[in-house]
Design a protein around this motif. Structure first.
Motif, PDB file in Angstrom:
ATOM      1  N   GLU A 227       0.825  -1.216   0.000  1.00  0.00           N
ATOM      2  CA  GLU A 227       0.000   0.000   0.000  1.00  0.00           C
ATOM      3  C   GLU A 227       0.854   1.259   0.000  1.00  0.00           C
ATOM      4  OE1 GLU A 227      -3.583   2.099   2.627  1.00  0.00           O
ATOM      5  OE2 GLU A 227      -2.609   0.269   3.331  1.00  0.00           O
ATOM      6  N   ARG A 228       1.869   1.278   0.863  1.00  0.00           N
ATOM      7  CA  ARG A 228       2.731   2.454   0.938  1.00  0.00           C
ATOM      8  C   ARG A 228       3.530   2.653  -0.344  1.00  0.00           C
ATOM      9  NH1 ARG A 228       7.784   3.268   5.157  1.00  0.00           N
ATOM     10  NH2 ARG A 228       8.343   5.381   4.507  1.00  0.00           N
ATOM     11  N   ALA A 229       4.042   1.549  -0.904  1.00  0.00           N
ATOM     12  CA  ALA A 229       4.834   1.635  -2.133  1.00  0.00           C
ATOM     13  C   ALA A 229       3.989   2.134  -3.302  1.00  0.00           C
ATOM     14  CB  ALA A 229       5.427   0.264  -2.460  1.00  0.00           C
ATOM     15  N   VAL A 230       2.760   1.636  -3.409  1.00  0.00           N
ATOM     16  CA  VAL A 230       1.885   2.074  -4.511  1.00  0.00           C
ATOM     17  C   VAL A 230       1.523   3.546  -4.342  1.00  0.00           C
ATOM     18  CG1 VAL A 230      -0.399   1.767  -5.543  1.00  0.00           C
ATOM     19  CG2 VAL A 230       1.017  -0.223  -5.015  1.00  0.00           C
ATOM     20  N   ASN A 231       1.293   3.982  -3.117  1.00  0.00           N
ATOM     21  CA  ASN A 231       0.993   5.396  -2.890  1.00  0.00           C
ATOM     22  C   ASN A 231       2.150   6.283  -3.329  1.00  0.00           C
ATOM     23  OD1 ASN A 231      -1.568   4.969  -1.858  1.00  0.00           O
ATOM     24  ND2 ASN A 231      -0.870   4.848   0.271  1.00  0.00           N
ATOM     25  N   LEU A 232       3.380   5.876  -3.010  1.00  0.00           N
ATOM     26  CA  LEU A 232       4.543   6.642  -3.438  1.00  0.00           C
ATOM     27  C   LEU A 232       4.692   6.611  -4.949  1.00  0.00           C
ATOM     28  CD1 LEU A 232       7.098   8.265  -2.897  1.00  0.00           C
ATOM     29  CD2 LEU A 232       8.310   6.089  -2.470  1.00  0.00           C
ATOM     30  N   ALA A 233       4.507   5.441  -5.537  1.00  0.00           N
ATOM     31  CA  ALA A 233       4.612   5.316  -7.000  1.00  0.00           C
ATOM     32  C   ALA A 233       3.573   6.192  -7.694  1.00  0.00           C
ATOM     33  CB  ALA A 233       4.436   3.858  -7.408  1.00  0.00           C
ATOM     34  N   ARG A 234       2.394   6.269  -7.134  1.00  0.00           N
ATOM     35  CA  ARG A 234       1.339   7.104  -7.714  1.00  0.00           C
ATOM     36  C   ARG A 234       1.745   8.573  -7.738  1.00  0.00           C
ATOM     37  NH1 ARG A 234      -2.139   6.116  -4.247  1.00  0.00           N
ATOM     38  NH2 ARG A 234      -2.958   4.195  -5.168  1.00  0.00           N
ATOM     39  N   GLU A 235       2.398   9.028  -6.671  1.00  0.00           N
ATOM     40  CA  GLU A 235       2.851  10.417  -6.603  1.00  0.00           C
ATOM     41  C   GLU A 235       3.945  10.714  -7.619  1.00  0.00           C
ATOM     42  OE1 GLU A 235       4.119  11.128  -2.642  1.00  0.00           O
ATOM     43  OE2 GLU A 235       2.149  10.771  -1.737  1.00  0.00           O
ATOM     44  N   LEU A 236       4.772   9.727  -7.926  1.00  0.00           N
ATOM     45  CA  LEU A 236       5.927   9.942  -8.789  1.00  0.00           C
ATOM     46  C   LEU A 236       5.647   9.707 -10.270  1.00  0.00           C
ATOM     47  CD1 LEU A 236       8.688   8.245  -6.597  1.00  0.00           C
ATOM     48  CD2 LEU A 236       8.188  10.697  -6.822  1.00  0.00           C
ATOM     49  N   ALA A 237       4.589   8.985 -10.595  1.00  0.00           N
ATOM     50  CA  ALA A 237       4.312   8.639 -11.999  1.00  0.00           C
ATOM     51  C   ALA A 237       3.883   9.874 -12.780  1.00  0.00           C
ATOM     52  CB  ALA A 237       3.235   7.565 -12.064  1.00  0.00           C
ATOM     53  N   VAL A 238       4.562  10.142 -13.883  1.00  0.00           N
ATOM     54  CA  VAL A 238       4.213  11.287 -14.727  1.00  0.00           C
ATOM     55  C   VAL A 238       3.932  10.883 -16.171  1.00  0.00           C
ATOM     56  CG1 VAL A 238       5.445  12.961 -13.302  1.00  0.00           C
ATOM     57  CG2 VAL A 238       6.651  11.814 -15.174  1.00  0.00           C
ATOM     58  N   THR A 239       4.480   9.765 -16.633  1.00  0.00           N
ATOM     59  CA  THR A 239       4.217   9.318 -18.001  1.00  0.00           C
ATOM     60  C   THR A 239       2.942   8.487 -18.046  1.00  0.00           C
ATOM     61  OG1 THR A 239       5.436   7.226 -17.825  1.00  0.00           O
ATOM     62  CG2 THR A 239       6.709   9.196 -18.415  1.00  0.00           C
ATOM     63  N   GLU A 240       2.374   8.363 -19.237  1.00  0.00           N
ATOM     64  CA  GLU A 240       1.156   7.549 -19.392  1.00  0.00           C
ATOM     65  C   GLU A 240       1.416   6.097 -19.027  1.00  0.00           C
ATOM     66  OE1 GLU A 240      -2.061   8.217 -20.035  1.00  0.00           O
ATOM     67  OE2 GLU A 240      -1.453  10.300 -19.730  1.00  0.00           O
ATOM     68  N   ALA A 241       2.548   5.566 -19.468  1.00  0.00           N
ATOM     69  CA  ALA A 241       2.858   4.169 -19.161  1.00  0.00           C
ATOM     70  C   ALA A 241       3.040   3.977 -17.660  1.00  0.00           C
ATOM     71  CB  ALA A 241       4.120   3.733 -19.913  1.00  0.00           C
ATOM     72  N   GLY A 242       3.702   4.925 -17.012  1.00  0.00           N
ATOM     73  CA  GLY A 242       3.886   4.839 -15.577  1.00  0.00           C
ATOM     74  C   GLY A 242       2.569   4.875 -14.833  1.00  0.00           C
ATOM     75  N   ARG A 243       1.670   5.726 -15.260  1.00  0.00           N
ATOM     76  CA  ARG A 243       0.351   5.799 -14.621  1.00  0.00           C
ATOM     77  C   ARG A 243      -0.423   4.503 -14.806  1.00  0.00           C
ATOM     78  NH1 ARG A 243       0.163  11.162 -17.155  1.00  0.00           N
ATOM     79  NH2 ARG A 243       0.730  12.736 -15.599  1.00  0.00           N
ATOM     80  N   ARG A 244      -0.314   3.910 -15.985  1.00  0.00           N
ATOM     81  CA  ARG A 244      -1.022   2.645 -16.212  1.00  0.00           C
ATOM     82  C   ARG A 244      -0.476   1.544 -15.300  1.00  0.00           C
ATOM     83  NH1 ARG A 244      -0.253   4.060 -21.628  1.00  0.00           N
ATOM     84  NH2 ARG A 244       1.112   2.274 -22.020  1.00  0.00           N
ATOM     85  N   PHE A 245       0.829   1.548 -15.077  1.00  0.00           N
ATOM     86  CA  PHE A 245       1.428   0.587 -14.157  1.00  0.00           C
ATOM     87  C   PHE A 245       0.816   0.722 -12.770  1.00  0.00           C
ATOM     88  CE2 PHE A 245       4.735  -0.381 -10.972  1.00  0.00           C
ATOM     89  CZ  PHE A 245       4.977  -1.713 -11.272  1.00  0.00           C
ATOM     90  N   VAL A 246       0.722   1.953 -12.269  1.00  0.00           N
ATOM     91  CA  VAL A 246       0.187   2.184 -10.933  1.00  0.00           C
ATOM     92  C   VAL A 246      -1.309   1.867 -10.873  1.00  0.00           C
ATOM     93  CG1 VAL A 246      -0.200   3.902  -9.139  1.00  0.00           C
ATOM     94  CG2 VAL A 246       1.954   3.899 -10.421  1.00  0.00           C
ATOM     95  N   GLU A 247      -2.035   2.236 -11.915  1.00  0.00           N
ATOM     96  CA  GLU A 247      -3.490   2.019 -11.918  1.00  0.00           C
ATOM     97  C   GLU A 247      -3.849   0.545 -11.788  1.00  0.00           C
ATOM     98  OE1 GLU A 247      -4.663   3.907 -15.514  1.00  0.00           O
ATOM     99  OE2 GLU A 247      -4.576   5.944 -14.656  1.00  0.00           O
ATOM    100  N   PHE A 248      -2.981  -0.331 -12.261  1.00  0.00           N
ATOM    101  CA  PHE A 248      -3.237  -1.763 -12.149  1.00  0.00           C
ATOM    102  C   PHE A 248      -3.382  -2.168 -10.681  1.00  0.00           C
ATOM    103  CE2 PHE A 248      -2.052  -6.235 -11.862  1.00  0.00           C
ATOM    104  CZ  PHE A 248      -2.729  -6.797 -12.936  1.00  0.00           C
ATOM    105  N   PHE A 249      -2.581  -1.579  -9.815  1.00  0.00           N
ATOM    106  CA  PHE A 249      -2.623  -1.906  -8.386  1.00  0.00           C
ATOM    107  C   PHE A 249      -3.843  -1.296  -7.700  1.00  0.00           C
ATOM    108  CE2 PHE A 249       1.745  -2.282  -9.704  1.00  0.00           C
ATOM    109  CZ  PHE A 249       2.187  -3.432  -9.069  1.00  0.00           C
ATOM    110  N   ASP A 250      -4.393  -0.222  -8.283  1.00  0.00           N
ATOM    111  CA  ASP A 250      -5.557   0.437  -7.703  1.00  0.00           C
ATOM    112  C   ASP A 250      -6.855  -0.312  -7.994  1.00  0.00           C
ATOM    113  OD1 ASP A 250      -4.039   2.483  -6.639  1.00  0.00           O
ATOM    114  OD2 ASP A 250      -4.222   3.744  -8.425  1.00  0.00           O
ATOM    115  N   ALA A 251      -6.872  -1.098  -9.066  1.00  0.00           N
ATOM    116  CA  ALA A 251      -8.095  -1.798  -9.465  1.00  0.00           C
ATOM    117  C   ALA A 251      -8.390  -2.957  -8.509  1.00  0.00           C
ATOM    118  CB  ALA A 251      -7.960  -2.323 -10.897  1.00  0.00           C
TER     119      ALA A 251
END
Length: 268
Positions: A227-251
């Motif tokens: 949970e903590r790692a995904v929250n940090l990754a979400r804050e740092l993601a700026v590219t579309e591909a990076g956001r898609r990576f993080v969104e997978f964990f949110d689903a």
């Protein structure tokens, strides 16, 4: 619509089926029920299409493939359900694709998918575009496979598992938890690193690849809770591909997310 020149004399096409005149229907092919077959499709000897199945333009269905049969599920009681195949798909010998178990729902294969010999897609699965199932790959019910993912030979995917886009799943593995986008698994079904070669071949930019690598390390190698790692990754993601990576964990996940292999060094 039927083109008698394109339908072999031994083939059976149900009167409720709509087959585009440009299709080639080979020896002993069976198209039974209200199927809808788009232009320029080719059906090899003894291919079978059943029920409420739709097949898009330019698909190639090889010998002894069976598309749209009823689900292998004791809960199925004859519900009206569907099987939908996109455009330009290749469905090789012995492939089986079952229609949905849930009333009104569909098993879905996206565009330009390549399903190799004796692979199986169970009821209510959804495959995005350009998915590859290598020979003998088996998908349980309700599995979701992301864009350009590759499932290697003789690998089994547990029902309700999600496989992210451009993931590379190792051969002869049993996958019982979700595999995130861009990840690569070993033969034990454990996360082994990133599908770096696949990302380059797919034309993912260097900036996106660098960000995916950094986000992957946060989620899988930082030692933080997920949970903590995904929250940090979400804050740092700026590219579309990076956001898609993080969104997978949110689903929502029915099976949970697969963690990193503890038995071998990961490759990123």
């Amino acid at each position: 619509m039927r083109n008698l020149m394109g339908i072999h004399a031994t083939a059976f096409v149900h009167s409720d089926a709509i087959v585009h005149p440009s299709c080639e229907i080979g020896l002993n092919v069976v198209i039974d029920g209200p199927a809808r077959i788009g232009p320029d499709c080719h059906f090899g000897p003894s291919a079978i299409v059943l029920g409420n199945t739709e097949i898009g333009e330019g698909c190639s269905v090889h010998s002894h493939a069976v598309i749209g049969d009823i689900p292998q599920d004791h809960k199925f009681t004859g519900a009206i359900s569907y099987c939908r195949i996109g455009q330009a798909c290749v469905i090789r010998e012995g492939v089986t694709i079952h229609r949905a178990c849930v009333e009104g729902e569909a098993t879905v294969i996206g565009d330009r998918c390549y399903l190799m010999t004796n692979s199986h897609v169970a009821h209510d699965c959804v495959l995005a575009d350009e998915v590859t199932l290598i020979s003998g790959a088996l998908l349980g019910g309700h599995v979701q496979i992301g864009h350009k993912a590759i499932i290697s030979g003789n690998t089994g995917i547990h029902q309700f598992v999600r496989i992210g886009e451009m993931a590379m799943v190792g051969g002869v593995a049993m996958i019982s938890q979700d595999i995130p986008p861009f990840a690569m698994t070993n033969h034990d079904g454990e996360i082994a690193g990133l599908n770096a070669i696949g990302l380059m071949r797919a034309g993912v930019t260097k900036d996106e690849r660098d960000e995916i690598k950094a986000l992957f390390k946060i989620v899988y190698r930082s030692g933080m809770s997920l949970e903590r790692a995904v929250n940090l990754a979400r804050e740092l993601a700026v590219t579309e591909a990076g956001r898609r990576f993080v969104e997978f964990f949110d689903a929502d996940s029915r099976r949970g997310i697969r963690r990193l292999s503890n038995r071998r060094k990961s490759v990123v």
